[in-house]
Design an enzyme around this catalytic site. Structure first.
Site, PDB file in Angstrom:
ATOM      1  N   GLU B  83       1.037  -0.649   0.083  1.00 51.60           N
ATOM      2  CA  GLU B  83       0.193  -0.269  -0.015  1.00 51.60           C
ATOM      3  C   GLU B  83       0.668   1.233  -0.037  1.00 51.60           C
ATOM      4  O   GLU B  83       0.890   2.466  -0.165  1.00 51.60           O
ATOM      5  CB  GLU B  83      -0.803   0.114   0.458  1.00 51.60           C
ATOM      6  CG  GLU B  83      -0.019  -0.052   2.165  1.00 51.60           C
ATOM      7  CD  GLU B  83      -0.792   0.360   3.591  1.00 51.60           C
ATOM      8  OE1 GLU B  83      -2.118  -0.784   3.996  1.00 51.60           O
ATOM      9  OE2 GLU B  83      -1.659   1.866   3.865  1.00 51.60           O
ATOM     10  N   CYS B 115      -3.555  -4.334   4.116  1.00 50.19           N
ATOM     11  CA  CYS B 115      -2.080  -5.054   5.038  1.00 50.19           C
ATOM     12  C   CYS B 115      -1.985  -6.307   4.946  1.00 50.19           C
ATOM     13  O   CYS B 115      -1.298  -6.892   5.253  1.00 50.19           O
ATOM     14  CB  CYS B 115      -2.741  -5.084   6.449  1.00 50.19           C
ATOM     15  SG  CYS B 115      -2.121  -3.470   6.953  1.00 50.19           S
ATOM     16  N   THR B 156       3.577   2.419  14.870  1.00 50.96           N
ATOM     17  CA  THR B 156       4.040   0.953  14.577  1.00 50.96           C
ATOM     18  C   THR B 156       4.463   1.307  13.419  1.00 50.96           C
ATOM     19  O   THR B 156       4.752   0.462  12.981  1.00 50.96           O
ATOM     20  CB  THR B 156       3.011   0.362  14.787  1.00 50.96           C
ATOM     21  OG1 THR B 156       1.381   1.019  14.089  1.00 50.96           O
ATOM     22  CG2 THR B 156       2.492   0.494  16.175  1.00 50.96           C
ATOM     23  N   HIS B 239      -2.165 -11.273  11.232  1.00 45.83           N
ATOM     24  CA  HIS B 239      -1.504  -9.995  11.370  1.00 45.83           C
ATOM     25  C   HIS B 239      -1.070  -9.144  13.057  1.00 45.83           C
ATOM     26  O   HIS B 239      -1.917  -9.327  13.915  1.00 45.83           O
ATOM     27  CB  HIS B 239      -2.550  -8.947  10.287  1.00 45.83           C
ATOM     28  CG  HIS B 239      -2.039  -7.906  10.427  1.00 45.83           C
ATOM     29  ND1 HIS B 239      -1.526  -7.168   9.300  1.00 45.83           N
ATOM     30  CD2 HIS B 239      -2.754  -6.502  10.830  1.00 45.83           C
ATOM     31  CE1 HIS B 239      -0.855  -5.914   9.936  1.00 45.83           C
ATOM     32  NE2 HIS B 239      -1.846  -5.413  10.482  1.00 45.83           N
TER      33      HIS B 239
END
EC number: 2.3.3.10
Lengths: 385, 350, 135
Positions: B83, B115, B156, B239
């Site tokens: 992305e 993601c 993050t 994830h």
């Protein structure tokens, strides 16, 4: 072949000529040289210039300058060999005279570098390197020389202070040259305190970006008598020119300027002399490392001993091997395409005995002009007539 | 209705490779600038000035090729999930394909699904090879993720990725797919509009209805279809936008923490977005034993999850040694202060 | 960061730059970089592509502090001459390394990185650089 002699020289001071453009500088130098030679017209013009297209968006300098200086409908071309453009232009002029095609030839070297942003000037100078395989990687010309300098110091055990001596010598001589950009003596400490441009190469190891133009008038020995006395004549006794790989990484040996070696040997042979017969050397000290390598490559010093000559004080005007007698590129300044012609003018002064920093009893002088990182080099031998 | 995704032919992974840039910034340092304390992770990876999703993809792909020991010209599809495409229009996959010597006899495209773009590419690769259309296909997930300065995400959003080469199951296969399952709903928990520098997100809405619902549904769906229970798996990689979320998923599913921690790297490298579970799985493959069963569930905002069940084969022992391991990259680190971090992220206007 | 030239200029060297491909003389076996039309060793004109391993050692290096226009955002950056294990020397940037870590003979390996970007709307150029090996 006819014997070529220089009968007139002219130049502008080297510096930041905010009020003068390229054509003004070139015309001034050219007209001064013609006046010095006592000629009012020439058969042709050779212009030494490296990068006018990049620096001022102007090509076709032959037409521009000949027209501006009022030389009429003569043949006029630009000669380009990167920073050796000036030296190469002198050689082209000499060739024209020697072959008999032209009788009185003008050569002008000119560069106008201060009309662009500094980072663009850095870029344009790097056009002399391999665009695709060197400049692509973000290398500057200073950086290429720094790569050589670091290797040189490692290989032979020299320090940055040792190499700084070339800059100190250049400034000591430049202080006496009214046309020099820097008329100020410096010390090793000043070089050491100057900022790194590309480690280990510092600002004061490098010659400055500058504007300037220098010109010479060349004719045959026979014809010269129509214009000047013998005292003003300086013979171009030998010439050599050679190339090496444009890409530094492709050199067999990083620490030899092979092109300088080949060019010097040719020039010595043509002049019928050996390096020991030469009284002074105007070598291409665009960076201090280049002065050291040049002395080794043209046979003045043995391999690895170029910087030793500086340490031993042999490169001063009263030393055994005077170099940069009027400041060299470092102190006189380095308007790139003009430099080879400045060297020629300065050699003529020395051989006429009229230099502001005179080498005693100078009979033979050498000029060596480097294009690229040693990829295109000219060596000329000048002799008192 | 059969929900399991399973190709005609058995397929598996013949090569894998990860890449994580060497630079890190500590959450504390980001917190210092924005006056925040209490952090989701310890530190995150940051791309070098000369790195982007493409260069990360190239190195991961080269590592995968070293392990696969195949001629890159035999790769018939290279699908790149990201992305943070360097170009809005112009495929990134072509650059990677050219750089690894896979051109020109292949299909190539960029995949985008927040993601989960990397596992989305993997699903496609499984189908491409499993249908018999191609001998090998490569799926890559890599990002240099964006987070608005000062936003939660900035703590993050990190950089990294991994590549997988899928081939028909043979003795060269280091792990094969038992089956996969994808779960997708239209749940806009996170998005970035055209021409915007940074994504927007739904804050706490990104949790229960988005992340947790999709991942848990996908994991349960896969297990039901394969008739497995959580205890059948030796490792699980979910994830990992932070450390807490995947551990919570494990708790919900009844999977012990120990099976999750080996593939849970977000605490020390951050959320590599499209690369997140792919890098986690590569860390597991670096240590797994033949016969181990791995549960792999990605999550992409918007939203959906891909779930896979992998069985590790003997070839792993030899092949894992053929390229740098995930932890070799994770342990190679140099810390940046916020000023240099901002430079690495291209924040200065020149 | 400066307007791009027409992309063809860069595109024709993508493969060599992404992968470090040079030339090998079919006559004498000499390998060189970049690939040339004439062998620098024997003068042979039959040259084939040669893929270098990408492993090499630093021969010399510098830190560019005043870059040519177009590279300002990256400064300061190291540039080195790297002797490849197959023989030829190439000039390239070093990456993922502190200037103080660089030394003569330092082992490096090739990676493909961004070399230059042209403004917001221009193309991105990728090419070989070298870094200390991962293992």
């Amino acid at each position: 072949m006819r014997k070529p002699v220089i009968i007139g020289v002219g130049l502008t001071p080297v510096g930041e000529h905010w009020r003068l453009g390229l054509r003004d500088l070139a015309a001034e130098a050219l007209l001064n040289a013609m006046e010095d030679a006592g000629v009012d017209k020439v058969d042709s013009l050779y212009v030494g210039n490296m990068a006018s297209g990049s620096f001022i968006e102007q090509e076709n300098l032959g037409a521009l300058i000949a027209d501006w200086a009022g030389l009429g409908n003569i043949p006029a071309v630009k000669v380009e060999a990167a920073c050796a453009s000036g030296g190469a232009a002198v050689q082209e002029g000499v060739k024209a005279v020697m072959t008999g095609l032209e009788d009185v030839v003008a050569v002008v070297g000119v560069e106008k570098m201060t009309d662009v942003w500094p980072s663009d000037a850095t870029r344009y100078l790097a056009y002399a390197a391999d665009a695709e395989w060197e400049l692509f990687h973000g290398v500057s010309f200073v950086a290429l020389n720094a790569l050589i300098m670091r290797r040189y110091m490692k290989e032979y055990g020299y320090t940055e202070e040792d190499l700084a001596l070339f800059a100190v010598n250049a400034h000591a001589n430049g202080a006496k040259n009214p046309y020099a950009m820097f008329k100020k003596r410096i010390k090793v400490e000043s070089v050491m305190k100057s900022p790194y441009v590309a480690d280990p190469l510092k600002l004061f190891d490098a010659s400055p970006i500058a504007d300037g133009a220098a010109a010479v008038i060349i004719t045959t020995e026979e014809k010269a008598k129509e214009f000047v006395d013998n005292a003003k004549m300086v013979e171009v006794a030998g010439m050599g020119r050679a190339i090496d790989t444009i890409n530094l990484a492709n050199r067999e040996d990083l620490l030899i300027l092979k092109a300088a070696k080949v060019a010097a040997e040719r020039a010595y042979k043509m002049a019928g002399i050996s390096v020991n017969d030469i009284d002074f050397f105007e070598v291409h000290d665009a960076f201090t490392i280049m002065a050291a390598l040049s002395l080794e490559s043209i046979g003045v010093a043995e391999r690895g001993k170029g910087a030793m000559l500086a340490k031993e004080g042999q490169i001063a005007v009263d030393g055994n091997y005077p170099i940069q007698t009027l400041g060299g590129l470092k102190a006189r300044g380095h308007p790139v395409g003009a430099t080879g012609v400045y060297q020629t003018v300065e050699a003529v002064w020395q051989l006429r005995g009229e230099a502001p920093n005179q080498v005693a009893n100078a009979e033979i002088g050498l000029t060596q002009n480097i294009g690229g990182t040693g990829s295109n080099i000219t060596v000329n031998i000048l002799r008192r007539v | 209705m059969r929900r399991l995704l399973k190709p005609i032919k058995d397929v598996g992974i013949v090569g894998y490779g990860a890449y994580v840039p060497m630079f890190r910034i500590k959450n504390e340092e980001i917190g210092r600038v924005w006056g925040v304390n209490g952090f989701p992770i310890q530190e995150k990876s940051v791309n070098n000035l000369d790195e982007d999703a493409i260069t990360i993809g190239i190195e991961a792909a080269r590592n995968a090729l070293k392990r696969a020991r195949i001629n890159p010209r035999e790769i018939r599809a290279l699908w790149f999930g990201t992305e943070s495409k360097p170009y809005a229009v112009k495929p990134s996959a072509t650059v990677i394909a050219e750089a690894i010597g896979a051109t020109p006899d292949l299909d190539a495209a960029d995949f985008e699904f927040a993601c989960k773009a990397g596992t989305e590419a993997l699903q496609a690769a499984i189908g491409f090879v499993g249908s018999g259309m191609a001998k090998y296909a490569m799926a890559i997930g890599a990002d240099t993720s964006q987070g608005r300065p000062g936003d939660h995400l900035e703590f993050t959003a990190s950089a990294g990725g991994a590549a997988y080469i899928v081939g028909e199951k043979t003795s060269e296969t280091l792990a094969y797919f038992e089956g996969s399952y994808s779960y997708v709903t239209d749940t806009p928990d996170f998005w970035r509009r055209q021409h915007e520098h940074y994504p927007r997100h739904g804050n706490r809405f990104t949790g229960e209805p988005a992340y947790f619902h999709q991942i848990v549904s996908a994991a349960k769906g896969l297990m039901e279809e394969l008739d497995y229970s959580p205890s059948d798996f030796d490792y699980a990689v979910f994830h990992q936008p932070n450390v807490k979320f995947p551990l919570t998923v494990a708790k919900i599913l009844g999977i012990p923490k120990e099976k999750v921690l080996p593939g849970l790297l977000s605490g020390i490298i951050g959320n590599t977005y499209s690369g997140a579970t792919l890098v986690g799985i590569s860390a597991v493959l670096d240590i797994a034993k033949p016969g181990d069963r791995i549960l792999w569930v990605s999550f992409g905002s918007g939203a959906g999850s891909d779930a896979f069940s992998l069985i590790v084969q003997d070839a792993i022992e030899e092949k894992r040694e053929l390229a740098p391991k995930t932890m070799d990259y994770v342990n190679r680190k140099k810390y940046l202060d916020y000023a240099l971090y901002a430079k690495h992220r291209g924040k200065y206007i020149m | 960061m400066g307007r791009p030239m027409q992309v063809s200029r860069y595109w024709r060297h993508f493969k060599e730059k992404y992968r470090l491909i040079g030339g090998k003389c079919k006559n004498c076996g000499h390998v060189h970089f970049p690939k040339r039309p004439v062998c620098p060793e024997c003068g042979g004109k039959d040259i084939e592509d040669f893929q270098f391993s990408g492993k090499g050692k630093v021969v010399s290096w510098t830190i560019v502090r005043n870059p040519p226009s177009g590279y300002e955002y990256y400064k300061p950056y190291p540039i080195a001459l790297v002797e490849l294990e197959e023989g030829p020397v190439v000039l390239a940037q070093l990456t993922d390394v502190d200037p103080e870590e660089i030394d003569f003979g330092m082992e490096v390996e090739m990676v493909t990185r961004k070399v230059r970007e042209f403004e917001e709307d221009g193309i991105i150029l990728y090419g070989y650089k070298f870094r200390p090996p991962i293992k």
